[in-house]
Scaffold this motif. Structure first.
Motif, PDB file in Angstrom:
ATOM      1  N   LEU A 232       0.784  -1.015   0.048  1.00 54.51           N
ATOM      2  CA  LEU A 232      -0.035  -0.065  -0.014  1.00 54.51           C
ATOM      3  C   LEU A 232       0.897   1.260   0.143  1.00 54.51           C
ATOM      4  CD1 LEU A 232      -3.009   1.159   0.369  1.00 54.51           C
ATOM      5  CD2 LEU A 232      -2.786   1.096   2.541  1.00 54.51           C
ATOM      6  N   ASN A 233       0.662   1.967  -0.977  1.00 55.32           N
ATOM      7  CA  ASN A 233       1.398   3.240  -1.127  1.00 55.32           C
ATOM      8  C   ASN A 233       0.798   4.433  -0.869  1.00 55.32           C
ATOM      9  OD1 ASN A 233       3.940   2.011  -2.262  1.00 55.32           O
ATOM     10  ND2 ASN A 233       2.747   1.865  -4.259  1.00 55.32           N
ATOM     11  N   SER A 234       1.576   5.686  -0.331  1.00 55.96           N
ATOM     12  CA  SER A 234       0.880   7.043  -0.045  1.00 55.96           C
ATOM     13  C   SER A 234       0.239   7.396  -1.206  1.00 55.96           C
ATOM     14  CB  SER A 234       2.105   7.830   0.419  1.00 55.96           C
ATOM     15  OG  SER A 234       2.666   7.624   1.608  1.00 55.96           O
ATOM     16  N   PRO A 235      -0.851   8.127  -1.297  1.00 57.52           N
ATOM     17  CA  PRO A 235      -1.538   8.569  -2.302  1.00 57.52           C
ATOM     18  C   PRO A 235      -0.760   9.909  -3.052  1.00 57.52           C
ATOM     19  CG  PRO A 235      -2.677   9.405  -0.409  1.00 57.52           C
ATOM     20  CD  PRO A 235      -1.381   8.434  -0.024  1.00 57.52           C
ATOM     21  N   GLU A 236      -1.056  10.260  -3.973  1.00 51.16           N
ATOM     22  CA  GLU A 236      -0.359  11.749  -4.581  1.00 51.16           C
ATOM     23  C   GLU A 236      -0.632  12.833  -3.675  1.00 51.16           C
ATOM     24  OE1 GLU A 236       1.239  12.508  -7.995  1.00 51.16           O
ATOM     25  OE2 GLU A 236       1.368  10.408  -7.976  1.00 51.16           O
ATOM     26  N   THR A 237       0.262  13.618  -3.066  1.00 51.80           N
ATOM     27  CA  THR A 237       0.203  14.764  -2.295  1.00 51.80           C
ATOM     28  C   THR A 237       0.859  15.850  -2.802  1.00 51.80           C
ATOM     29  OG1 THR A 237       2.254  14.102  -0.893  1.00 51.80           O
ATOM     30  CG2 THR A 237       0.207  12.919  -0.132  1.00 51.80           C
ATOM     31  N   VAL A 238       0.965  16.979  -2.140  1.00 52.48           N
ATOM     32  CA  VAL A 238       1.712  18.025  -2.461  1.00 52.48           C
ATOM     33  C   VAL A 238       3.284  17.808  -2.462  1.00 52.48           C
ATOM     34  CG1 VAL A 238       1.868  19.035  -0.035  1.00 52.48           C
ATOM     35  CG2 VAL A 238       2.022  20.578  -2.065  1.00 52.48           C
ATOM     36  N   LEU A 239       3.866  16.637  -1.633  1.00 55.47           N
ATOM     37  CA  LEU A 239       5.092  16.230  -1.699  1.00 55.47           C
ATOM     38  C   LEU A 239       5.540  15.182  -2.529  1.00 55.47           C
ATOM     39  CD1 LEU A 239       5.770  16.456   2.176  1.00 55.47           C
ATOM     40  CD2 LEU A 239       5.829  18.326   0.707  1.00 55.47           C
ATOM     41  N   PHE A 240       4.479  14.421  -2.839  1.00 52.35           N
ATOM     42  CA  PHE A 240       4.653  13.097  -3.349  1.00 52.35           C
ATOM     43  C   PHE A 240       3.972  13.171  -4.616  1.00 52.35           C
ATOM     44  CE2 PHE A 240       3.794   8.394  -3.546  1.00 52.35           C
ATOM     45  CZ  PHE A 240       4.891   8.059  -4.004  1.00 52.35           C
ATOM     46  N   HIS A 241       4.772  12.670  -5.839  1.00 49.15           N
ATOM     47  CA  HIS A 241       4.287  12.535  -7.361  1.00 49.15           C
ATOM     48  C   HIS A 241       5.017  11.081  -7.808  1.00 49.15           C
ATOM     49  CE1 HIS A 241       2.790  16.613  -7.364  1.00 49.15           C
ATOM     50  NE2 HIS A 241       3.759  16.765  -6.783  1.00 49.15           N
ATOM     51  N   LYS A 242       4.111  10.233  -7.541  1.00 56.71           N
ATOM     52  CA  LYS A 242       4.453   8.880  -7.879  1.00 56.71           C
ATOM     53  C   LYS A 242       5.216   8.437  -9.250  1.00 56.71           C
ATOM     54  CE  LYS A 242       1.666   5.964  -6.475  1.00 56.71           C
ATOM     55  NZ  LYS A 242       0.596   4.866  -6.108  1.00 56.71           N
ATOM     56  N   GLY A 243       4.899   9.351 -10.131  1.00 59.34           N
ATOM     57  CA  GLY A 243       5.426   8.966 -11.450  1.00 59.34           C
ATOM     58  C   GLY A 243       6.938   9.498 -11.742  1.00 59.34           C
TER      59      GLY A 243
END
Length: 601
Positions: A232-243
């Protein structure tokens, strides 16, 4: 702290002396117009590392390390970009200005979020040390204390509200936790405030995901017992962009000054076990396919990437998607290969079973991208029959279209042409004639013109010559008149769009040396090509000669536009005849061509 203006970076690069900066860390020796040394990024006995004071650029012919003075500080001293700027500014006595932009303001607002992520990560690591069941799980998976500490691996307790209780004491704090994906808000608000939210991660081994500065920006959680989802990964956030992000890339960069190879695997556990085994250049995608942005980041750091996939159907599918994303990034000097593991094995289990040396032998024999592509497509066609060869050729066409111009594409084109028993030129012609709607020769009189035709003036294509002179002597751009560049808009030569863009840029924003261009274009897709030209192309004697060569190449490009048009009209005249206005254009071009030859004669 705001953004650093580009004008300041320009001034910093102009004032800095790359020979002085590198010479303070590496023993340089004068060698003609340049300086040489044994490379600081890999072990060698014969000096292959050179520094050019004219270009303000360094390059190692052994390992491929190269760049500006800022790149050297980032790679040699392992500094993030802002700290490298601060180091260089202090050296030349400049004070860093800041732009108070919206982006800079957003960065200041983000600081408390980074701090909150760090505190939650610390809580997870402490929870692992206290939970015997979680400790037993990581031990069973072969993770040692050093790896747990290096990657700050932790444990999310089997509780619905542990993170919420510890870090969500106020509504603002709960909002921050929700914005970071650490807690989830229920669909319907409960009458009890504390039941509106619950922890996202529960009873999972936690892998903090770090950015290039080492800050925790997200988490990946692996379930301990059976259950879904396994990860389970964190969702997209202001800090995190999975791609954009790659797990363990921060740790890989810290492990060594220079990275020649990066190994891309699919899972967090795979990456950690590989690092633990001494393969400290392993990184992992975050539950997604490899993206173009991933590849751009990888090739800023290394010249070789190996994708390691499970040998099952899912692994083969992931490999094929990675190949398609990788094609636009293929060019000479880069190596992309694919390793398929034995059935039932993954990197985690395999490196544990056979050790580092045996695993790296597999990496050394991994399949090059070209071999993998040809193998997969040839298996779908009967290459002993005309129909099968035609099918193979048609399947190859869209893949070849994604490859950028260069030696790599030319060599692969030659291999495909040999397979179907035609010349490369004929194969290109067949592909062009089969693209788009049906047409007749009369409908496309200029079809004979190969899109990849290179008209040489002695040192590579005219476009390459012009781009090289602009890179080496940016000041020559102001010598170019509207008449000099008159042929650029009508030219279809490969790379002419980039030449126009570079010339426009340097005429509107003059640069003083090559390094300024590289820093300005650091995020541009062509920056790597510029760096290669600076590595390979020797300097001419001085700027006046470079200016004359630049204008000469532009003049020949202008003449070439007329030649192309004249030949197209001749082809149409032979096929169906010319319209009156076309006949007049033909006569005018013929006269111009004749007078031009007379002048040059």
């Amino acid at each position: 702290m705001g953004l650093i203006p580009q004008t300041f970076i320009d001034e910093l690069i102009a004032r800095a002396d790359i020979v002085e900066v590198i010479g303070s860390r590496v023993q340089l020796k004068k060698a003609g117009r340049e300086f040489k040394a044994c490379c600081p990024f890999h072990n060698e006995k014969t000096a292959s590392f050179w520094v050019s004071p004219e270009k303000q650029f360094y390059h190692c012919f052994g390992c491929g390390a190269h760049g500006t003075v800022l790149r050297f500080l980032m790679e040699h001293d392992r500094l993030p970009f802002p700290e490298a700027v601060e180091e260089l500014a202090g050296r030349v006595g400049l004070e860093i200005p800041r732009e108070a932009t919206a982006a800079a303001g957003a960065r200041r607002v983000d600081e408390p979020l980074y701090e909150l992520m760090a505190r939650v990560a610390q809580f997870y690591t402490e929870a692992l040390s206290r939970d015997a069941r979680a400790r037993q799980y990581v031990a069973n998976r072969g993770l040692e204390a050093g790896a747990l500490e290096q990657f700050s691996i932790g444990y999310a307790p089997s509780s619905w509200h542990e993170v919420l209780r510890r870090f969500g004491g106020t509504e603002a704090a709960r909002r921050s936790l929700a914005d970071l994906g650490l807690i989830i808000e229920r669909d319907r608000a409960s009458t009890r405030e504390g039941e509106r939210y619950y922890d996202r991660f529960r009873d999972r081994i936690m892998f903090p995901i770090r950015d290039s500065k080492g800050r925790v920006i997200a988490f990946g959680g692996r379930i301990i017992d059976q259950g879904e989802p396994k990860y389970l990964n964190s969702p997209e956030t202001v800090l995190f962009h999975k791609g954009r992000e790659l797990y363990a890339l921060y740790e890989a960069r810290r492990s060594r000054a220079s990275l020649q190879r990066l190994l891309v695997v699919e899972g967090y556990m795979d990456a950690v076990r590989l690092h633990q085994a001494g393969i400290a250049y392993a990184i992992a995608t975050l539950g997604t396919a490899t993206t173009p942005e991933h590849l751009k980041r990888i090739f800023r750091l290394a010249t070789e990437v190996v994708f390691a996939f499970d040998g099952d159907r899912a692994g083969r599918g992931a490999a094929w998607r990675a190949l398609q994303h990788a094609l636009p990034e293929v060019r000479e000097g880069r190596e992309i290969r694919f390793l398929f593991l034995p059935e039932g094995q993954d990197p985690d289990s395999l490196v544990g079973a056979e050790g580092r040396a045996a695993f790296e032998q597999r990496l050394d024999s991994a399949l090059p991208l070209s071999d993998y592509l040809l193998r997969e497509l040839s298996q779908q066609s009967d290459l002993t029959s005309p129909g099968g060869l035609a099918r193979f050729s048609e399947q190859m066409r869209p893949f070849m279209a994604k490859l950028p111009d260069g030696v790599y594409r030319d060599l692969l084109l030659a291999r495909v042409a040999r397979t179907i028993k035609v010349s490369p030129e004929r194969l290109e012609e067949l592909w062009r004639s089969s693209s788009g709607p049906a047409h007749t020769p009369a409908a496309e009189p200029a079809r004979w013109v190969a899109p990849r035709t290179r008209v040489s003036a002695g040192r590579g294509s005219l476009v390459r010559q012009a781009v090289t002179r602009l890179l080496q002597y940016p000041g020559t751009a102001v010598q170019v008149t509207p008449e000099d560049r008159a042929g650029l808009d009508g030219s279809t030569e490969p790379g002419v769009d980039l030449l126009r863009e570079l010339l426009d840029h340097l005429q509107s924003q003059p640069a003083r040396n090559s390094a300024q261009i590289l820093e300005r274009w650091a995020e541009h897709p062509s920056c790597a090509d510029f760096e290669k030209l600076l590595q390979r192309e020797p300097l001419v004697a001085d700027a006046s000669i470079a200016g004359a060569e630049l204008r000469g190449a532009l003049a020949k490009l202008r003449d070439l536009v007329g030649i192309r048009r004249l030949q197209a009209l001749e082809a149409k005249d032979s096929a169906v005849g010319l319209q009156p206005e076309e006949r007049q254009e033909y006569l005018s071009l013929t006269m111009q061509r004749g007078s031009g030859k007379a002048r040059r004669g």
